[in-house]
Design a protein around this motif. Structure first.
Motif, mmCIF file in Angstrom:
data_model
loop_
_atom_site.group_PDB
_atom_site.id
_atom_site.type_symbol
_atom_site.label_atom_id
_atom_site.label_comp_id
_atom_site.label_asym_id
_atom_site.label_seq_id
_atom_site.Cartn_x
_atom_site.Cartn_y
_atom_site.Cartn_z
ATOM 1 N N SER A 87 -0.236 -3.016 5.888
ATOM 2 C CA SER A 87 -0.819 -1.594 5.451
ATOM 3 C C SER A 87 -1.684 -2.259 6.579
ATOM 4 N N HIS A 126 -4.770 0.928 1.721
ATOM 5 C CA HIS A 126 -3.969 2.152 2.699
ATOM 6 C C HIS A 126 -4.401 2.870 4.021
ATOM 7 N N GLU A 131 3.404 5.220 0.169
ATOM 8 C CA GLU A 131 3.582 4.653 1.606
ATOM 9 C C GLU A 131 3.038 3.455 1.848
ATOM 10 N N VAL A 132 2.348 2.766 0.637
ATOM 11 C CA VAL A 132 2.000 1.606 1.188
ATOM 12 C C VAL A 132 2.958 0.334 1.159
ATOM 13 N N LEU A 165 -2.226 6.385 4.569
ATOM 14 C CA LEU A 165 -1.338 5.660 4.012
ATOM 15 C C LEU A 165 -1.527 6.416 1.986
#
Length: 282
Positions: A32, A51, A61-62, A57
């Motif tokens: 990340s 995030h 999406e992480v 994020l």
């Protein structure tokens, strides 16, 4: 070695004297953010914002695989995570802290949930997915400060990014018997176990999700941000107290999760699988 994974609102650790930033490429892509390494209360601590540095994020999406692999490659053996959570139980009031002892995987999307596959087969036990040694230390630190904390609660993980419906909230509360709801701890907790890392989440309750009849109590982003901000100082004080007194326990069962979990014989592993297993087994 201890790492802190910061959730919503935690993009740095005040008091962490940063000595190095690690930009790591993993077999699974980029984490990340760069991982900060520094001294905190006389101990070496790593920090990663889940995030990203600017909360760019979504939960889906992480890159959870990259985050956990990168931390393990740096020698991390313990992770304390912070997460904003919704409360599914009346007694867990907004502003309270809670230890996540169990996880209910309600993810329906395509998050990568395991390091294994592609010729490497292993099945780790996750009957007790949260490290009891870490949990006991955190609860003791909170009790010493007279901070309300609820131990061994069940966290339901949903996809997000939308906030849940009332029907979903009631299902998780009643049918699944969950206490907390969030969007990020799965697969993070289970990947940590595959990597033989002791893992524990401190949940910060920001709202009652949306299971109550009173619409004013239904979760909103405004509630999450305002209430979470009010609770951060309390959570950070518990972390500080915990780190001052905590001692790592290398005999913890989390640290030997792969001892009898790998089924593929070494002779059948590719060089990439051997390298992956070597990192996870440290």
């Amino acid at each position: 070695m201890l790492a802190i994974i910061g959730g919503t609102g935690i993009y740095q650790i005040d008091g962490l004297a940063v000595e190095q930033e690690h930009e790591i490429d993993t077999p699974f892509g980029k984490p990340s953010a760069a991982i900060k390494q520094g001294s905190y209360l006389g101990q070496t601590v790593f920090f990663l914002p889940r995030h990203g540095n600017s909360h760019q994020l979504l939960p889906s999406e992480v890159n959870y695989q990259a985050n956990i692999w990168a931390l393990k490659s740096l020698g991390v053996t313990q992770i304390v995570g912070f997460s904003a959570v919704g409360s599914l139980q009346q007694e867990i009031a907004p502003g309270d802290l809670a230890i996540c002892g169990q996880y209910f995987d309600f993810i329906k999307g395509s998050r990568a949930k395991s390091f294994f596959g592609n010729g490497l087969v292993a099945h780790v036990s996750t009957a007790e997915p949260s490290c009891k040694h870490l949990a006991q230390g955190i609860v003791a630190a909170a009790n010493n400060l007279e901070v309300t904390i609820h131990d061994n609660k069940t966290y339901a993980c949903v996809d997000g990014p939308r906030l849940g419906s009332k029907a979903e909230s009631l299902f998780l509360k009643n049918a699944a018997a969950c206490d907390l709801v969030g969007m990020t701890n799965v697969p993070e907790a289970f990947l940590a176990r595959e990597a033989q890392i002791c893992y524990c989440t401190i949940g910060i309750a920001t709202d009652y999700d949306c299971w109550q009849d009173d619409p004013s109590q239904h979760v909103s982003v405004e509630q999450v941000i305002s209430r979470y901000g009010e609770s951060l100082a309390k959570a950070k004080s518990v972390l500080e107290s915990f780190i001052k007194t905590h001692q790592a326990d290398e005999s913890c069962g989390c640290r030997s999760a792969l001892a009898s979990a790998v089924l593929t014989p070494e002779s059948a592993l590719s060089s990439e699988a051997k390298e992956l297993l070597a990192v996870l087994s440290r």
